[in-house]
Motif scaffolding. Sequence first.
Motif, mmCIF file in Angstrom:
data_model
loop_
_atom_site.group_PDB
_atom_site.id
_atom_site.type_symbol
_atom_site.label_atom_id
_atom_site.label_comp_id
_atom_site.label_asym_id
_atom_site.label_seq_id
_atom_site.Cartn_x
_atom_site.Cartn_y
_atom_site.Cartn_z
ATOM 1 N N THR A 296 -22.094 35.426 -15.931
ATOM 2 C CA THR A 296 -21.398 36.642 -16.342
ATOM 3 C C THR A 296 -22.115 37.250 -17.549
ATOM 4 O OG1 THR A 296 -19.899 35.310 -17.708
ATOM 5 C CG2 THR A 296 -19.166 35.853 -15.497
ATOM 6 N N GLY A 297 -21.899 38.551 -17.759
ATOM 7 C CA GLY A 297 -22.570 39.240 -18.861
ATOM 8 C C GLY A 297 -24.024 39.498 -18.534
ATOM 9 N N ASP A 298 -24.866 39.546 -19.553
ATOM 10 C CA ASP A 298 -26.289 39.842 -19.365
ATOM 11 C C ASP A 298 -27.029 38.555 -19.013
ATOM 12 O OD1 ASP A 298 -25.660 42.402 -20.032
ATOM 13 O OD2 ASP A 298 -26.405 42.285 -22.091
ATOM 14 N N ALA A 299 -27.072 38.233 -17.736
ATOM 15 C CA ALA A 299 -27.742 37.011 -17.279
ATOM 16 C C ALA A 299 -28.429 37.287 -15.955
ATOM 17 C CB ALA A 299 -26.738 35.878 -17.115
ATOM 18 N N THR A 300 -29.628 36.740 -15.787
ATOM 19 C CA THR A 300 -30.381 36.934 -14.546
ATOM 20 C C THR A 300 -30.205 35.776 -13.571
ATOM 21 O OG1 THR A 300 -32.335 35.944 -15.572
ATOM 22 C CG2 THR A 300 -32.112 38.345 -15.706
ATOM 23 N N GLY A 301 -29.542 34.708 -14.006
ATOM 24 C CA GLY A 301 -29.312 33.546 -13.157
ATOM 25 C C GLY A 301 -28.293 32.644 -13.823
ATOM 26 N N PRO A 302 -27.745 31.701 -13.080
ATOM 27 C CA PRO A 302 -26.725 30.822 -13.643
ATOM 28 C C PRO A 302 -27.282 29.890 -14.715
ATOM 29 C CG PRO A 302 -27.321 30.095 -11.434
ATOM 30 C CD PRO A 302 -28.009 31.400 -11.646
ATOM 31 N N HIS A 303 -26.665 29.911 -15.873
ATOM 32 C CA HIS A 303 -27.063 29.016 -16.955
ATOM 33 C C HIS A 303 -25.989 29.048 -18.033
ATOM 34 C CE1 HIS A 303 -28.476 32.914 -18.574
ATOM 35 N NE2 HIS A 303 -28.285 32.361 -19.772
ATOM 36 N N LEU A 304 -26.052 28.091 -18.930
ATOM 37 C CA LEU A 304 -25.191 28.102 -20.115
ATOM 38 C C LEU A 304 -26.015 28.574 -21.301
ATOM 39 C CD1 LEU A 304 -22.546 27.329 -21.648
ATOM 40 C CD2 LEU A 304 -23.648 25.128 -22.121
ATOM 41 N N HIS A 305 -25.542 29.623 -21.962
ATOM 42 C CA HIS A 305 -26.128 30.025 -23.244
ATOM 43 C C HIS A 305 -25.338 29.298 -24.325
ATOM 44 C CE1 HIS A 305 -27.908 32.492 -26.406
ATOM 45 N NE2 HIS A 305 -26.678 32.587 -26.914
ATOM 46 N N TYR A 306 -26.029 28.445 -25.095
ATOM 47 C CA TYR A 306 -25.365 27.573 -26.064
ATOM 48 C C TYR A 306 -25.909 27.832 -27.459
ATOM 49 C CZ TYR A 306 -24.046 23.209 -28.434
ATOM 50 O OH TYR A 306 -23.551 22.277 -29.310
ATOM 51 N N GLU A 307 -25.003 28.094 -28.404
ATOM 52 C CA GLU A 307 -25.379 28.331 -29.786
ATOM 53 C C GLU A 307 -24.736 27.303 -30.700
ATOM 54 O OE1 GLU A 307 -24.471 32.297 -31.027
ATOM 55 O OE2 GLU A 307 -25.566 33.243 -29.365
ATOM 56 N N PHE A 308 -25.452 26.996 -31.795
ATOM 57 C CA PHE A 308 -24.951 26.079 -32.818
ATOM 58 C C PHE A 308 -25.121 26.777 -34.161
ATOM 59 C CE2 PHE A 308 -24.633 22.482 -35.609
ATOM 60 C CZ PHE A 308 -23.877 21.542 -34.919
ATOM 61 N N ARG A 309 -24.007 26.991 -34.865
ATOM 62 C CA ARG A 309 -24.056 27.706 -36.131
ATOM 63 C C ARG A 309 -23.548 26.812 -37.266
ATOM 64 N NH1 ARG A 309 -21.351 33.522 -34.236
ATOM 65 N NH2 ARG A 309 -22.665 33.823 -32.368
ATOM 66 N N VAL A 310 -24.206 26.897 -38.416
ATOM 67 C CA VAL A 310 -23.811 26.168 -39.614
ATOM 68 C C VAL A 310 -23.572 27.202 -40.706
ATOM 69 C CG1 VAL A 310 -24.430 24.396 -41.290
ATOM 70 C CG2 VAL A 310 -25.233 24.204 -38.920
ATOM 71 N N ASN A 311 -22.326 27.271 -41.192
ATOM 72 C CA ASN A 311 -21.942 28.289 -42.179
ATOM 73 C C ASN A 311 -22.321 29.693 -41.708
ATOM 74 O OD1 ASN A 311 -20.814 26.534 -44.165
ATOM 75 N ND2 ASN A 311 -22.887 25.954 -44.815
ATOM 76 N N GLY A 312 -22.164 29.925 -40.414
ATOM 77 C CA GLY A 312 -22.447 31.231 -39.842
ATOM 78 C C GLY A 312 -23.898 31.473 -39.519
ATOM 79 N N GLN A 313 -24.786 30.579 -39.916
ATOM 80 C CA GLN A 313 -26.223 30.739 -39.650
ATOM 81 C C GLN A 313 -26.597 30.035 -38.353
ATOM 82 O OE1 GLN A 313 -28.285 32.644 -41.733
ATOM 83 N NE2 GLN A 313 -26.282 33.148 -42.618
ATOM 84 N N HIS A 314 -27.331 30.735 -37.494
ATOM 85 C CA HIS A 314 -27.746 30.159 -36.225
ATOM 86 C C HIS A 314 -28.821 29.101 -36.437
ATOM 87 C CE1 HIS A 314 -25.939 33.970 -34.910
ATOM 88 N NE2 HIS A 314 -25.758 33.381 -33.740
ATOM 89 N N LYS A 315 -28.649 27.946 -35.775
ATOM 90 C CA LYS A 315 -29.623 26.870 -35.802
ATOM 91 C C LYS A 315 -30.047 26.546 -34.374
ATOM 92 C CE LYS A 315 -29.124 26.288 -40.270
ATOM 93 N NZ LYS A 315 -30.212 26.586 -41.245
#
Length: 359
Positions: A296-315
């Motif tokens: 769903t959303g802006d994706a060209t194929g099935p996958h998980l978009h996974y983010e990890f944030r520390v104090n709001g900063q992306h790592k």
Amino acid sequence: VESGDSLSKIFSRIGLGCSDVNAVMSLGDEVKRLRSIRPGEKMIFRLSPENEFLGLSYDFNATRTLDIQRSEAGLIAAEIEHEVSSEKTYREGVIRSSLYASAINTGVSPNLVMELAEIFGWKIDFLSDVREGDEFRILYETCFIDGEEIGTGNVLAAEFINQGKSFQAVRYTSPDGRTAYYSPEGASLKRGFLRYPVEFSRISSRFSLNRQHPIYGTMRAHRGVDLAAPTGTPVKAAGAGRVDFIGWQNGYGKVIYIQHDGSFTTVYGHLSRFNDRLKRGSRVEKGDLIGYVGMTGDATGPHLHYEFRVNGQHKDPLTVELPEADPIPSQHRKDFLAQTQGLLDDMASLGNEYRIAQA
């Protein structure tokens, strides 16, 4: 039970008729396990001298038996749970080729080898760090029913010496029923987060501050990692926390934000659907099912978009140093020391006996 067998075939093979099968299967939920018998399993039949069916016993797992008996009132079915006893067993060895081969050579079962690797998995990389000459020691349960060994139970304590450095583990169940492995000092051997919240086939896009967007063609930061997996693959919460957002959001499509204790936030995007039980504010534990892979959303194929944030900063989720799980809380420390000191003492004494027997 042979390959291709059904209950009817087995009854017929020993000279019993359809009426006997029907009488057994009419006993209701108690006998539903007989619908899923497997090759290699054993049934013991009781027959009269005239070959009349008087009952049967069927061990459907190591500790439970389905028992059917004929009484004056007719057939009666009941499940019998066997009392399991256990004793502590000790093994040790030196790595000559691999942990698996060396442990098997000492009599340690394959499942215990895997458990040992899992216990120390956040401290030792068993694919690259293990060297010839490393040592392992393990104290575990061997289980019995009526004096007959049926398999192994829990790992109670263990030690792995990797390149001269010792790592020790003890099993502890807290008063609230939670079981985990700790160092003898009470430090957790686990991390507070899963490294990967989904089983994936490949990393389709890595963390990057300057990546060409696959749909729009422009250069944009990709502040997460894309883990390719088939639509419908379960997605788990990477750590304990509360759902901060669940719904549709811009290019993420169906997305979940989880706020964890402290300063950590994880994000799970492009989901096909959510766990129906979740809503904003829901509490989740590490490993809980939260949704399913999609595009769903802006994706060209099935996958998980996974983010990890520390104090709001992306790592970068693949390289960020994950925090350790909480150590033994102060209110449980006395109980922890009381439980685990005995395990360490048993490991030392049984280890001495083992080495004398091997000499």
